[in-house]
Design an enzyme around this catalytic site. Structure first.
Site, mmCIF file in Angstrom:
data_model
loop_
_atom_site.group_PDB
_atom_site.id
_atom_site.type_symbol
_atom_site.label_atom_id
_atom_site.label_comp_id
_atom_site.label_asym_id
_atom_site.label_seq_id
_atom_site.Cartn_x
_atom_site.Cartn_y
_atom_site.Cartn_z
ATOM 1 N N LYS A 76 3.438 22.288 1.485
ATOM 2 C CA LYS A 76 3.770 21.231 0.525
ATOM 3 C C LYS A 76 4.852 21.765 -0.409
ATOM 4 O O LYS A 76 4.801 22.941 -0.807
ATOM 5 C CB LYS A 76 2.504 20.835 -0.252
ATOM 6 C CG LYS A 76 2.702 19.668 -1.220
ATOM 7 C CD LYS A 76 1.381 19.223 -1.867
ATOM 8 C CE LYS A 76 1.562 18.053 -2.826
ATOM 9 N NZ LYS A 76 0.313 17.570 -3.424
ATOM 10 N N SER A 151 -1.029 12.678 -3.343
ATOM 11 C CA SER A 151 0.375 13.019 -3.340
ATOM 12 C C SER A 151 0.795 13.878 -2.150
ATOM 13 O O SER A 151 1.983 14.042 -1.902
ATOM 14 C CB SER A 151 0.713 13.789 -4.627
ATOM 15 O OG SER A 151 0.014 15.026 -4.656
ATOM 16 N N SER A 175 -5.585 14.299 -4.026
ATOM 17 C CA SER A 175 -4.353 14.352 -3.221
ATOM 18 C C SER A 175 -4.434 15.076 -1.886
ATOM 19 O O SER A 175 -3.464 15.053 -1.135
ATOM 20 C CB SER A 175 -3.226 14.969 -4.039
ATOM 21 O OG SER A 175 -2.690 13.996 -4.889
HETATM 22 N N1 GLN Z 1 -3.522 10.126 -7.481
HETATM 23 C C1 GLN Z 1 -3.883 10.999 -8.557
HETATM 24 C C2 GLN Z 1 -2.770 11.011 -9.565
HETATM 25 O O1 GLN Z 1 -1.859 10.305 -9.382
HETATM 26 C C3 GLN Z 1 -4.161 12.375 -8.041
HETATM 27 C C4 GLN Z 1 -2.939 13.113 -7.660
HETATM 28 C C5 GLN Z 1 -3.250 14.473 -7.176
HETATM 29 O O2 GLN Z 1 -4.372 14.781 -6.782
HETATM 30 N N2 GLN Z 1 -2.245 15.332 -7.235
HETATM 31 O O3 GLN Z 1 -2.797 11.721 -10.519
#
Ligand code: GLN
Length: 484
Positions: A76, A151, A175
């Protein structure tokens, strides 16, 4: 070659079915040919990959027995990679080439894994759909009109499109697990502190945790064996022995007590998704588990608490991007204030700005007690719910996401709808617990996931339960239709 798991590739490499260089080249060719459709990679590291593959082939010839030796993987783009651009999905870091490797990247290098490249993500890991990346949205290989989740959508799409056998990812509120659910993969968020955060660009430091996205629980165990380590450079890393997670995959799970939180099956859960999850729980019954209804009474407070704590921490973490030291700098600033304002204004996307604003407000004098302190108190209650539950059960199960993958643009205009995507995953981060998602069937020809939550450091138990399920069912073998 590209449909294989890490475990299978490890075997093939030792049987000389193909070399690491050959499989690496095969993946690089696939990425070039197919990724324009998915947009899962931000950067491919062809030269580095082939160099690492050749070195791995030498190690294999000398009898190296690390199952990751010679296996290509993707990282990532939140993990710093020495000499390779690390953008975090943002214009802010479009020109950032770190002079060091994140600890987990280093761990994989030591294991002999090959880096295919850096994969796409929501900007600074903020999002649930991969629509906020500076490099454009990532498409879900199961249905390219739909999002892959976020994400870590690039990590998930790359593995689901067979453009990498496995990828690293990070999970602050869901995410890893939500994209695993939407792309039909196995995704594990370890216990907070199990995996070093050093070199992982910080979003919300008390919630962020790295983990793997793979096709099977067995591969997740192999990935975690190398990813987890004590790291003196991360003050929240825990000095606790890393067990061999592959050694307990086949343990008998008969007699295990599975808790089903009633709050995870209420309003908002798509009925078909709920039905697949219930069928998976039935399968666990057949495997000899005792199923018990439980309650996690503060679940409804998890999303509101998270959306105070995460933005607060993000506003502090992202203050370092000021146009002075590294990253984007605006043209011809008039003075220092103008430099700060325009560099940040021009390089951050809307979602990142929204969070910085909310976080700065919540931390400001006079509001700190009303918002941030309150949210931390709520967090404590959420954690206590789990502590109480784990006095009665070994593992908790429920849905990972409310529904299968949704269409692009369908939630983009409404941040609250998007925030509710993580309603079942966020509590785990607030409590610091490990969570895992495995595929448990299809709805409208799109995958849905079963989530399991374990007690602190019970990754082995989660992987064991997931592996047993995958031994007796074939949901994890379903692949996206029309894959080349
Ligand atoms: N969807 C959540 C957010 O927007 C979690 C994102 C994540 O786990 N990085 O913060």
């Amino acid at each position: 070659m590209h449909a294989k798991t890490i475990a299978e590739i490890a075997k093939d490499l030792r049987n000389k079915e193909y070399s690491s260089e050959e499989i690496t080249q095969h993946y690089l060719d696939r990425i070039k040919r197919l990724d324009p459709t998915y947009n899962s990679y931000v950067t491919t590291t062809e030269e580095l990959a082939l160099e690492q593959a050749r070195a791995a082939d030498q190690r294999l010839a000398q009898g190296d027995n690390n199952p990751l030796c010679g296996v290509p993987i993707a990282h990532k783009d939140i993990f710093c990679t020495n000499g390779v651009r690390t953008s975090c999905g943002s214009k802010m870091l479009d020109n950032f080439v770190p002079p060091y490797d994140a600890t987990i990247v280093e761990n994989y290098k030591h294991a002999g894994a090959v880096t295919l490249g850096k994969v796409n993500m929501d900007e600074f890991a903020m999002g649930s759909s991969n629509e906020t990346s500076y490099y454009g949205p990532v498409k879900n290989p199961w249905n390219t009109n739909c999002v892959p989740g976020g994400s870590s959508g690039g990590s998930a799409a790359a593995v689901a499109a067979q453009l990498a056998p496995a990828a690293t990812a990070s999970d602050t509120g869901g995410s890893i697990r939500q994209p695993a659910s939407l792309c039909g993969l196995t995704g594990l968020k370890p216990t907070y502190g199990r995996v070093s955060r050093w070199g992982m660009i910080a979003f919300a430091s008390s919630l962020d945790q790295a983990g793997p996205l793979t096709r099977t629980a067995e591969d997740a165990a192999i990935m975690l064996n190398t990813m987890a380590s004590y790291d003196a450079k991360d003050s929240t890393s825990i000095d606790k022995e890393v067990p061999d997670y592959t050694a307990t995959l086949n343990d008998d799970i008969a007699g295990m007590t599975v808790g089903i939180p009633k709050e995870y099956f209420g309003e908002g859960l798509n009925a078909e998704t709920g039905a697949r999850v219930e069928a998976a729980i039935e399968e666990y019954k057949k495997l000899g588990c005792n199923i018990k209804e439980i309650s996690l009474p503060h679940t409804h407070l998890a999303v509101p608490a998270y959306y105070v704590i995460a933005p607060a921490e993000c506003s502090a973490n992202l203050s370092r991007f000021d146009g002075v030291r590294y990253g984007y700098r605006c043209e011809t600033p008039a003075d220092l204030n103008d430099l700060y304002k325009r560099s940040r204004g021009e390089a951050f996307g809307d979602e990142v700005k929204r969070r910085i604003l909310v976080g700065t407000y919540a931390l400001s004098a006079g509001y700190y007690d009303a918002y941030y302190r309150k949210a931390q108190q709520v967090r404590r209650l959420i954690k206590q719910d789990f502590v109480d539950a784990f006095n009665e059960v070994d593992i908790i199960m429920g849905p990972t996401a409310t529904s299968p993958a949704f269409e692009f643009g369908s939630k983009g205009a409404d941040p609250i709808a998007m925030y509710l995507e993580d309603i079942y995953t966020i509590s785990t981060n607030l409590a610091g617990l490990p969570g895992l998602s495995i595929p448990c069937g299809l709805v409208d020809n799109k995958p849905v996931g079963l989530q399991m939550i374990g007690n602190y450091f019970a990754e082995g138990k989660l992987l064991n339960a997931a592996h047993k399920f995958q031994q007796s069912t074939d949901h994890h073998q379903a692949t996206a239709p029309n894959l080349d």
